[in-house]
Design a protein around this motif. Sequence first.
Motif, PDB file in Angstrom:
ATOM      1  N   THR A  89      -0.280  18.958  -9.885  1.00 63.31           N
ATOM      2  CA  THR A  89       1.048  18.419 -10.205  1.00 63.31           C
ATOM      3  C   THR A  89       1.685  17.749  -8.996  1.00 63.31           C
ATOM      4  O   THR A  89       2.221  16.636  -9.098  1.00 63.31           O
ATOM      5  N   GLU A  90       1.634  18.413  -7.838  1.00 59.44           N
ATOM      6  CA  GLU A  90       2.262  17.866  -6.641  1.00 59.44           C
ATOM      7  C   GLU A  90       1.543  16.619  -6.145  1.00 59.44           C
ATOM      8  O   GLU A  90       2.191  15.649  -5.725  1.00 59.44           O
ATOM      9  N   LEU A  91       0.216  16.629  -6.201  1.00 60.02           N
ATOM     10  CA  LEU A  91      -0.543  15.489  -5.689  1.00 60.02           C
ATOM     11  C   LEU A  91      -0.361  14.262  -6.578  1.00 60.02           C
ATOM     12  O   LEU A  91      -0.273  13.133  -6.066  1.00 60.02           O
ATOM     13  N   VAL A  92      -0.284  14.462  -7.864  1.00 64.97           N
ATOM     14  CA  VAL A  92      -0.026  13.334  -8.770  1.00 64.97           C
ATOM     15  C   VAL A  92       1.325  12.699  -8.449  1.00 64.97           C
ATOM     16  O   VAL A  92       1.468  11.471  -8.411  1.00 64.97           O
ATOM     17  N   GLU A  93       2.320  13.538  -8.200  1.00 64.11           N
ATOM     18  CA  GLU A  93       3.656  13.028  -7.855  1.00 64.11           C
ATOM     19  C   GLU A  93       3.638  12.282  -6.526  1.00 64.11           C
ATOM     20  O   GLU A  93       4.262  11.228  -6.381  1.00 64.11           O
ATOM     21  N   VAL A  94       2.927  12.839  -5.544  1.00 65.43           N
ATOM     22  CA  VAL A  94       2.849  12.197  -4.226  1.00 65.43           C
ATOM     23  C   VAL A  94       2.123  10.859  -4.305  1.00 65.43           C
ATOM     24  O   VAL A  94       2.539   9.878  -3.666  1.00 65.43           O
ATOM     25  N   LEU A  95       1.050  10.788  -5.079  1.00 59.52           N
ATOM     26  CA  LEU A  95       0.276   9.547  -5.193  1.00 59.52           C
ATOM     27  C   LEU A  95       1.098   8.409  -5.781  1.00 59.52           C
ATOM     28  O   LEU A  95       0.794   7.231  -5.552  1.00 59.52           O
ATOM     29  N   ASN A  96       2.134   8.753  -6.540  1.00 56.17           N
ATOM     30  CA  ASN A  96       2.995   7.734  -7.141  1.00 56.17           C
ATOM     31  C   ASN A  96       4.250   7.450  -6.323  1.00 56.17           C
ATOM     32  O   ASN A  96       5.113   6.687  -6.754  1.00 56.17           O
ATOM     33  N   ALA A  97       4.356   8.080  -5.149  1.00 53.67           N
ATOM     34  CA  ALA A  97       5.536   7.894  -4.310  1.00 53.67           C
ATOM     35  C   ALA A  97       5.513   6.528  -3.634  1.00 53.67           C
ATOM     36  O   ALA A  97       4.453   5.911  -3.434  1.00 53.67           O
ATOM     37  N   ASP A  98       6.684   6.057  -3.229  1.00 50.52           N
ATOM     38  CA  ASP A  98       6.805   4.721  -2.620  1.00 50.52           C
ATOM     39  C   ASP A  98       6.078   4.625  -1.288  1.00 50.52           C
ATOM     40  O   ASP A  98       5.470   3.601  -0.975  1.00 50.52           O
ATOM     41  N   TYR A  99       6.139   5.696  -0.476  1.00 50.90           N
ATOM     42  CA  TYR A  99       5.511   5.601   0.838  1.00 50.90           C
ATOM     43  C   TYR A  99       3.996   5.527   0.758  1.00 50.90           C
ATOM     44  O   TYR A  99       3.332   5.001   1.657  1.00 50.90           O
ATOM     45  N   ILE A 100       3.414   6.039  -0.327  1.00 50.13           N
ATOM     46  CA  ILE A 100       1.975   5.908  -0.534  1.00 50.13           C
ATOM     47  C   ILE A 100       1.629   4.460  -0.886  1.00 50.13           C
ATOM     48  O   ILE A 100       0.639   3.899  -0.401  1.00 50.13           O
ATOM     49  N   THR A 101       2.473   3.852  -1.717  1.00 45.74           N
ATOM     50  CA  THR A 101       2.281   2.438  -2.057  1.00 45.74           C
ATOM     51  C   THR A 101       2.386   1.568  -0.806  1.00 45.74           C
ATOM     52  O   THR A 101       1.606   0.633  -0.606  1.00 45.74           O
ATOM     53  N   THR A 102       3.343   1.915   0.062  1.00 45.86           N
ATOM     54  CA  THR A 102       3.509   1.178   1.316  1.00 45.86           C
ATOM     55  C   THR A 102       2.294   1.335   2.214  1.00 45.86           C
ATOM     56  O   THR A 102       1.823   0.373   2.841  1.00 45.86           O
ATOM     57  N   ALA A 103       1.774   2.557   2.294  1.00 43.11           N
ATOM     58  CA  ALA A 103       0.593   2.810   3.121  1.00 43.11           C
ATOM     59  C   ALA A 103      -0.609   2.004   2.620  1.00 43.11           C
ATOM     60  O   ALA A 103      -1.387   1.461   3.421  1.00 43.11           O
ATOM     61  N   LYS A 104      -0.761   1.918   1.320  1.00 46.98           N
ATOM     62  CA  LYS A 104      -1.857   1.126   0.751  1.00 46.98           C
ATOM     63  C   LYS A 104      -1.658  -0.353   1.040  1.00 46.98           C
ATOM     64  O   LYS A 104      -2.612  -1.088   1.329  1.00 46.98           O
ATOM     65  N   ALA A 105      -0.398  -0.813   0.972  1.00 49.85           N
ATOM     66  CA  ALA A 105      -0.100  -2.226   1.219  1.00 49.85           C
ATOM     67  C   ALA A 105      -0.385  -2.624   2.663  1.00 49.85           C
ATOM     68  O   ALA A 105      -0.665  -3.790   2.956  1.00 49.85           O
ATOM     69  N   LYS A 106      -0.305  -1.647   3.584  1.00 51.26           N
ATOM     70  CA  LYS A 106      -0.594  -1.924   4.991  1.00 51.26           C
ATOM     71  C   LYS A 106      -2.087  -2.052   5.256  1.00 51.26           C
ATOM     72  O   LYS A 106      -2.496  -2.361   6.377  1.00 51.26           O
ATOM     73  N   GLY A 107      -2.886  -1.776   4.251  1.00 46.03           N
ATOM     74  CA  GLY A 107      -4.324  -1.922   4.393  1.00 46.03           C
ATOM     75  C   GLY A 107      -5.058  -0.690   4.867  1.00 46.03           C
ATOM     76  O   GLY A 107      -6.217  -0.775   5.279  1.00 46.03           O
TER      77      GLY A 107
END
Length: 308
Positions: free
Chosen positions: A193-211
Amino acid sequence: MTGYVLKRLAYMVLTMLVIISLTFVITKSLPGTPYQNAQKLTESQIEALNEQYGLNDPMPVQYVRYLGNIFQGKLGISFQYDGRDVTTIIANKLPVSAQLGLESMIVGVFFGILLGAIAALRQGTSLDYGTTLFAVLGISVPSFIFGQLLQYLFGLKWDLLPVAYWESWQHHVMPVISLAVFMIALIARYMRTELVEVLNADYITTAKAKGLKKSTVIAKHSIRNALIPIVTIVGPATASIVTGSLVIEQIFAIPGIGDTFVEAIFTNDYPVIMGTTILFAALFIFAIFVTDMVYGIIDPRIRLGGGD
């Protein structure tokens, strides 16, 4: 922080006093006598023994005396173990129970986090559904049911593991798994439950966008932050390990405190019952305290005690 720690320590002491008081009253209310072969003793002999052990004194007097002994580190003398000191009995039995509990905790935490992470990273797959089903069964089914099932399958039917005793590492496998199943299921459920929520967080999207590499995002950002809430359930889950070991030690004939505690109940051995209960309560309360401290350390954003 200091004020919070002192406040928690005060609550711990108060909680222990309440537990000691309730245990004393309930134990003294048990029917029967704690003496061996009591049915062969005459009334005068029982009366003499009661006088010798101070059981004829009023309940408040016995309580104050017992409380004073506890503050001196004395838990009384066993009625069933040939007059042995309860502290000595517990000290001899504790290493086995501690080893069983520690091994179960390690297995439970490790595989719980692993299964929960796999389920979260494979949402909607058979692995996810299988983990969810296991979590439901693991939380719902008592540990002694798993223990007896393992004994039947791996001990009797397939003859792969010994069904009882605590000798070689093979003897540890089934008792440890029996106790660890609940914790594995509980942690896996929360971790997913917690990991699913974290994976959808904005900072994870930002980290992916940074490459950043996917493995880096998952290991350093996702799983690390998902583990923070898991710490809060490790303390309460300790209760399941402690209470579950009472029955598991009986099922697998493990010479630990749980086995001694159950035997003491059947024989009305008051000092052993009260001493063991106090030990279990102290361990559980201390586990909760350590969990709160660790939670504040791993997440500096948390201000324990409302700003202390």
